[in-house]
Design a protein around this motif. Structure first.
Motif, PDB file in Angstrom:
ATOM      1  N   LYS A  74      62.325  49.393  34.415  1.00 10.79           N
ATOM      2  CA  LYS A  74      61.379  50.566  34.435  1.00 10.79           C
ATOM      3  C   LYS A  74      60.930  50.690  35.890  1.00 10.79           C
ATOM      4  CE  LYS A  74      59.906  50.475  29.550  1.00 10.79           C
ATOM      5  NZ  LYS A  74      58.647  50.462  28.736  1.00 10.79           N
ATOM      6  N   GLU A  75      60.500  49.862  36.692  1.00 11.29           N
ATOM      7  CA  GLU A  75      59.785  50.258  37.821  1.00 11.29           C
ATOM      8  C   GLU A  75      61.040  50.896  38.787  1.00 11.29           C
ATOM      9  OE1 GLU A  75      58.195  47.350  41.596  1.00 11.29           O
ATOM     10  OE2 GLU A  75      58.366  46.629  39.671  1.00 11.29           O
ATOM     11  N   ALA A  82      60.863  59.295  41.439  1.00 14.13           N
ATOM     12  CA  ALA A  82      59.819  59.769  42.291  1.00 14.13           C
ATOM     13  C   ALA A  82      60.645  60.389  43.481  1.00 14.13           C
ATOM     14  CB  ALA A  82      58.923  58.528  42.841  1.00 14.13           C
ATOM     15  N   GLU A  83      61.794  59.689  43.824  1.00 13.68           N
ATOM     16  CA  GLU A  83      62.554  60.191  45.084  1.00 13.68           C
ATOM     17  C   GLU A  83      63.162  61.708  44.781  1.00 13.68           C
ATOM     18  OE1 GLU A  83      65.110  57.094  46.256  1.00 13.68           O
ATOM     19  OE2 GLU A  83      63.526  55.817  46.812  1.00 13.68           O
ATOM     20  N   LEU A  88      62.627  62.513  33.376  1.00 10.75           N
ATOM     21  CA  LEU A  88      62.445  61.428  33.174  1.00 10.75           C
ATOM     22  C   LEU A  88      63.973  60.853  32.486  1.00 10.75           C
ATOM     23  CD1 LEU A  88      59.157  61.414  31.103  1.00 10.75           C
ATOM     24  CD2 LEU A  88      59.658  60.368  33.457  1.00 10.75           C
ATOM     25  N   TYR A  89      64.105  59.547  33.021  1.00 15.40           N
ATOM     26  CA  TYR A  89      65.276  58.693  32.460  1.00 15.40           C
ATOM     27  C   TYR A  89      64.894  57.837  31.401  1.00 15.40           C
ATOM     28  CZ  TYR A  89      67.709  60.409  36.694  1.00 15.40           C
ATOM     29  OH  TYR A  89      68.390  61.109  37.831  1.00 15.40           O
TER      30      TYR A  89
END
Length: 141
Positions: A74-75, A82-83, A88-89
């Protein structure tokens, strides 16, 4: 006072003496074979490690715990989002399990090759330079 058996109103002292002798022998034997729980059993150096190796060779379940691995995935996904600034994935549970299996197999293969490099250098301890050599030599990694 000595306890004696009475059979048909007669006392048999010799039976009780034989029973006492047998009980004493049994107690003596049990005291030799029993181990004090206060004393720690002494094991030779390296036996615990060998037992662990045998155990983990038989185990077929994952060695990395599921929840910490899911948090790591998840992190990484959050950092990628963010990049890229994309939507959302999401990952299914089966996809995370497959990813975990593949990560573990990759790491175990890398470790095995690192051990082979260390043994080739006549060492037992694995150093980072062994992993560097493995990553440089094999195209699989």
């Amino acid at each position: 006072m000595v306890r004696v058996k009475q059979i048909n109103g007669k006392q048999k002292l010799e039976d009780t003496i034989q029973e006492k002798i047998l009980k004493a022998k049994k107690d003596k034997y049990e005291s030799k074979t029993s181990v004090d729980k206060s004393k720690k059993l002494y094991r030779k150096r390296g036996n615990f490690v060998l037992d662990e190796i045998r155990h983990y060779q038989l185990v077929t379940e994952n060695l990395i715990l599921k929840k910490p691995f899911q948090r790591l995935v998840k992190e990484i996904l959050i950092n990628v989002q963010a990049e890229n600034a994309r939507p959302l994935y999401r990952m299914s549970c089966a996809a995370v399990c497959i990813l975990q299996d593949m990560a573990e197999s990759y790491l175990t293969d890398l470790m095995n090759d690192g051990v082979i490099c260390a043994l080739h250098a006549n060492r037992i301890t694995i150093f980072p330079k062994d992993f560097d050599l493995v990553l440089r030599l094999s195209p699989n990694y």
